[in-house]
Design a protein around this motif. Structure first.
Motif, PDB file in Angstrom:
ATOM      1  N   GLU A 278       0.954  -1.235  -0.057  1.00  0.00           N
ATOM      2  CA  GLU A 278       0.065  -0.060  -0.023  1.00  0.00           C
ATOM      3  C   GLU A 278       0.891   1.265   0.152  1.00  0.00           C
ATOM      4  N   LEU A 279       1.979   1.174   0.682  1.00  0.00           N
ATOM      5  CA  LEU A 279       2.881   2.437   1.009  1.00  0.00           C
ATOM      6  C   LEU A 279       3.562   2.652  -0.553  1.00  0.00           C
ATOM      7  N   SER A 280       3.797   1.734  -1.368  1.00  0.00           N
ATOM      8  CA  SER A 280       4.460   1.723  -2.803  1.00  0.00           C
ATOM      9  C   SER A 280       3.306   2.218  -3.603  1.00  0.00           C
ATOM     10  N   LEU A 281       1.898   1.668  -3.481  1.00  0.00           N
ATOM     11  CA  LEU A 281       1.109   2.435  -4.414  1.00  0.00           C
ATOM     12  C   LEU A 281       0.580   3.580  -4.072  1.00  0.00           C
ATOM     13  N   LYS A 282       0.847   4.060  -2.828  1.00  0.00           N
ATOM     14  CA  LYS A 282       0.543   5.530  -2.350  1.00  0.00           C
ATOM     15  C   LYS A 282       1.660   6.506  -2.930  1.00  0.00           C
ATOM     16  N   VAL A 283       2.826   6.060  -3.312  1.00  0.00           N
ATOM     17  CA  VAL A 283       3.916   6.853  -3.970  1.00  0.00           C
ATOM     18  C   VAL A 283       3.624   6.491  -5.459  1.00  0.00           C
ATOM     19  N   LEU A 284       3.178   5.566  -5.864  1.00  0.00           N
ATOM     20  CA  LEU A 284       3.350   5.254  -7.429  1.00  0.00           C
ATOM     21  C   LEU A 284       2.072   5.604  -8.050  1.00  0.00           C
TER      22      LEU A 284
ATOM     23  N   ILE B 163      11.211  11.819  -5.303  1.00  0.00           N
ATOM     24  CA  ILE B 163      11.514  10.731  -6.336  1.00  0.00           C
ATOM     25  C   ILE B 163      12.332  11.341  -7.510  1.00  0.00           C
TER      26      ILE B 163
ATOM     27  N   LEU C 280       7.899  14.009  -2.948  1.00  0.00           N
ATOM     28  CA  LEU C 280       8.060  12.765  -2.643  1.00  0.00           C
ATOM     29  C   LEU C 280       9.816  12.227  -2.522  1.00  0.00           C
TER      30      LEU C 280
END
Lengths: 104, 104
Positions: free
Chosen positions: A7-13, A59, A57
């Motif tokens: 979920e954390l990755s998808l919040k970024v992506l 990135i 973020l």
């Protein structure tokens, strides 16, 4: 970690545009219009918002030459480059399973 | 492959709900209400549509006992299980970089 790591990755992506921007910047730094051209169908508004989201973020970096005419490019940070692992997984899954993936 | 493999994967994965459904079914087969409960915030409409999308793509099977009372469960196909590689990449990226990921 309290939140599920997926979920954390998808919040970024967040969405496909985020992933396509990272795909493009993994090749090289790019100007806004270069990104707009390679992300077929993205609106200027969505591209501006997504770039801002990724900059906040850490990135990607927004690099400006601070002189006239102003030249802005976008490039991945080390954190951004580390997302190559996710893009490689997406890419190899599709390559390995292309013959089984059928859209009606 | 004509289309970029990352784009092909994202056409399958489509949105976060697809990924969360696969995450749940990688653990075990599930009933509709079990999925609805673990996917906080998903609407019944979106869950029905996403399950249909994944069934059409042969990512999951809809299993029914064909007797009264009707009992339906969802389980991953081999193609669905092979997506573990993508979820593992999302998960390990977040675990490795959790301290650097800051949301304003």
């Amino acid at each position: 970690m309290e939140v599920c790591p997926v979920e954390l990755s998808l919040k970024v992506l967040k969405n496909k545009w985020t992933i396509f921007i990272i795909r493009e910047l993994l090749v090289s730094k790019k100007r806004f219009n270069e990104l707009k051209k390679s992300l077929k169908g993205v609106t200027t508004k969505v591209l501006v918002e997504t770039l801002k989201h990724l900059e906040q973020l850490n990135i990607l970096n927004r690099n400006s030459n601070n002189e006239f005419p102003l030249k802005v490019t976008y490039s991945l940070t080390e954190l951004g480059k580390s997302l190559k692992l996710v893009l490689d997984a997406l890419s190899s899954w599709a390559c390995e399973n292309e013959e089984f993936i059928k859209f009606n």
